[in-house]
Design a protein around this motif. Structure first.
Motif, mmCIF file in Angstrom:
data_model
loop_
_atom_site.group_PDB
_atom_site.id
_atom_site.type_symbol
_atom_site.label_atom_id
_atom_site.label_comp_id
_atom_site.label_asym_id
_atom_site.label_seq_id
_atom_site.Cartn_x
_atom_site.Cartn_y
_atom_site.Cartn_z
ATOM 1 N N TYR A 1 11.747 -6.829 8.420
ATOM 2 C CA TYR A 1 11.101 -5.939 7.446
ATOM 3 C C TYR A 1 10.072 -4.720 8.813
ATOM 4 N N SER B 1 7.567 -1.462 9.437
ATOM 5 C CA SER B 1 6.569 -0.711 8.983
ATOM 6 C C SER B 1 5.327 0.050 10.650
ATOM 7 N N GLU C 1 7.576 1.636 5.827
ATOM 8 C CA GLU C 1 7.924 0.815 5.299
ATOM 9 C C GLU C 1 9.665 0.544 5.450
ATOM 10 N N ASN C 2 10.857 -0.211 5.914
ATOM 11 C CA ASN C 2 11.974 -0.406 5.697
ATOM 12 C C ASN C 2 12.016 -1.528 6.216
#
Length: 446
Positions: free
Chosen positions: A137, A139, A144-145
């Motif tokens: 993760y 952000s 966010e990814n």
């Protein structure tokens, strides 16, 4: 205005700017009995003697002089939300000219956007054997990814907006963090293709698999795209942006804009640069809310980093301004351009950098003669792959537009004569323009 004439040899057209009749529409050389213009359908229909009814696209300006169709997309400016943009291009690939991004498309806001950082960097990856401690993760600034396990992931299709002078919290998390796992980050603020020591972003020791760091965008950072690199490693000592180590590496695109700290003498609305023929470039920019602007500085670079001034353009200091500059001595290979608005106190606010690549030219060409021209007419000849409108423009030696017009051209060879008897003696640049072609050539008026 313009006039269509039916003859025993087809249809011919002439307007106020032409000194001779132009064969129109690539129609057969046959006797014409009747002509009907269908504005709604965009067609001219011709009744012939023995050949039936023929038709051709209506390729002339039908908008009023007060509201022309400057972008030639079929919508007059007064009704066009983007009068300087062909609305039919929305969603198709484009190049915003930013030397450091690629993959843009035309958007509904009349611009070219959506590009990702494209500078190549040193190779970095997680070595085989990395287990559950991969990056899951990331952000930053509301973007966010989440991702699965990989040794390296190029997520530069994910664009994150940031502004100069502003500070943001970067959050990254492992899928599972061991005691010695650490997260690191870098941003190539100066876009020199290297993650320097000064561009390192310190991250906290993971807590519950998650680390955070403070990212402050330097005030000196130029607008445009650059790369954020996030790296997770199974080590308390390894903190390098390059090379192989247990863990994972991910790259993202940051799109930098001018922040609240900027005291700009002008708001940049749009800036474009494109090739004109083999060795010239047209720069055009639109501004809003100009205040105390001394002048606009036009600058060119061979590498997108070291710029030299080409000339200046007087500022209008108005609420909405439009400007053009023609670089008549461009290198004819690859060049980068930017415009600087110089305030009365010497402060300079720059546009994003735009790239012009003459190697992408279509190869279509034209010619003008005689040159030098001492007679009353200048003759222009060119080839067209298909019928369509051609806009011609004249610029003086200072890059200022002095005259323009539009003609309907047939597929194949075309030729027109322009009246130049009233032009002062000097050097001029003639430009021919269609939706997919730009050509220029210099001539001398004796």
């Amino acid at each position: 205005g313009g006039v269509f004439v039916g003859t025993d040899a087809g249809v011919f057209y002439r307007d106020d700017q032409l000194t001779d009749w132009l064969e129109y529409g690539n129609l057969p050389h046959t006797r014409v009995e009747d002509i009907e213009i269908q504005y709604a359908a965009g067609l001219i229909r011709v009744g012939t003697h023995g050949r039936g009814v023929l038709e051709a696209p209506l390729m002339i300006e039908i908008c009023t002089a007060a509201s022309p169709d400057q972008d030639e997309d079929g919508t007059c400016d007064v009704f066009d939300a983007c009068p300087n943009f062909d609305n039919n291009l929305i969603g198709s690939p484009c190049d915003d000219g930013d030397a450091f991004s690629s993959g843009e498309t035309f958007d509904v806001a009349c611009g070219c956007s959506g590009g990702q950082a494209n500078i190549a960097y040193c190779a970095a990856e997680g070595t085989p054997g990395t287990g559950a401690d991969y990056i899951s993760y990331v952000s930053l600034n509301g973007v966010e990814n989440g991702s699965g396990q990989s040794s390296y992931s190029d997520f530069r299709n994910v664009s994150i907006p940031v502004a100069t002078g502003e500070t943001y919290t970067l959050t990254a998390a492992f899928n599972f963090a061991f005691a010695i796992d650490r997260l690191h980050a870098w941003v190539d603020w100066d876009r020199n293709g290297t993650f320097d020591e000064t561009e390192y972003i310190g991250m906290t020791v993971p807590s519950g698999n998650t680390s955070t760091g403070q990212l402050t965008v330097p005030v000196s950072t130029l607008p445009g795209a650059t790369t954020l690199r996030v790296r997770g490693v199974y080590s308390t000592e390894f903190a390098e942006p390059c090379g192989s180590a247990f863990g994972e590496v991910e790259d993202y695109t940051l799109v930098v804009s001018c922040g609240s700290n900027c005291s700009l003498p002008v708001d940049w609305v749009a800036f474009g640069a494109r090739a004109l023929g083999k060795q010239a470039a047209l720069l055009d920019w639109t501004t809003a809310n100009e205040s105390n602007v001394r002048t606009f500085r036009v600058e060119r670079s061979a590498d997108g980093r070291d710029f030299a001034e080409l000339g200046t353009v007087a500022a209008q200091n108005t609420t909405s301004g439009r400007y053009e500059f023609v670089d008549e001595r461009a290198p004819g290979r690859l060049a980068y351009y930017r415009i600087g608005a110089e305030d009365l106190d010497g402060t300079i606010a720059y546009t994003p950098i735009r790239r012009v690549n003459w190697r992408q030219e279509t190869g279509r060409t034209a010619s003008l003669f005689p040159n030098p021209v001492a007679a009353d007419q200048l003759r222009i000849a060119w080839e067209m792959p298909a019928a369509g409108p051609v806009t011609w423009l004249l610029y003086n030696a200072w890059g200022q537009e002095v005259r323009r017009g539009k003609v309907g051209a047939a597929a194949g060879a075309n030729q027109v004569e322009l009246a130049v008897a009233d032009l002062p003696v000097g050097v001029y640049l003639l430009r021919l323009r269609t939706k997919d072609w730009d050509w220029t050539e210099e001539f001398v008026r004796h």
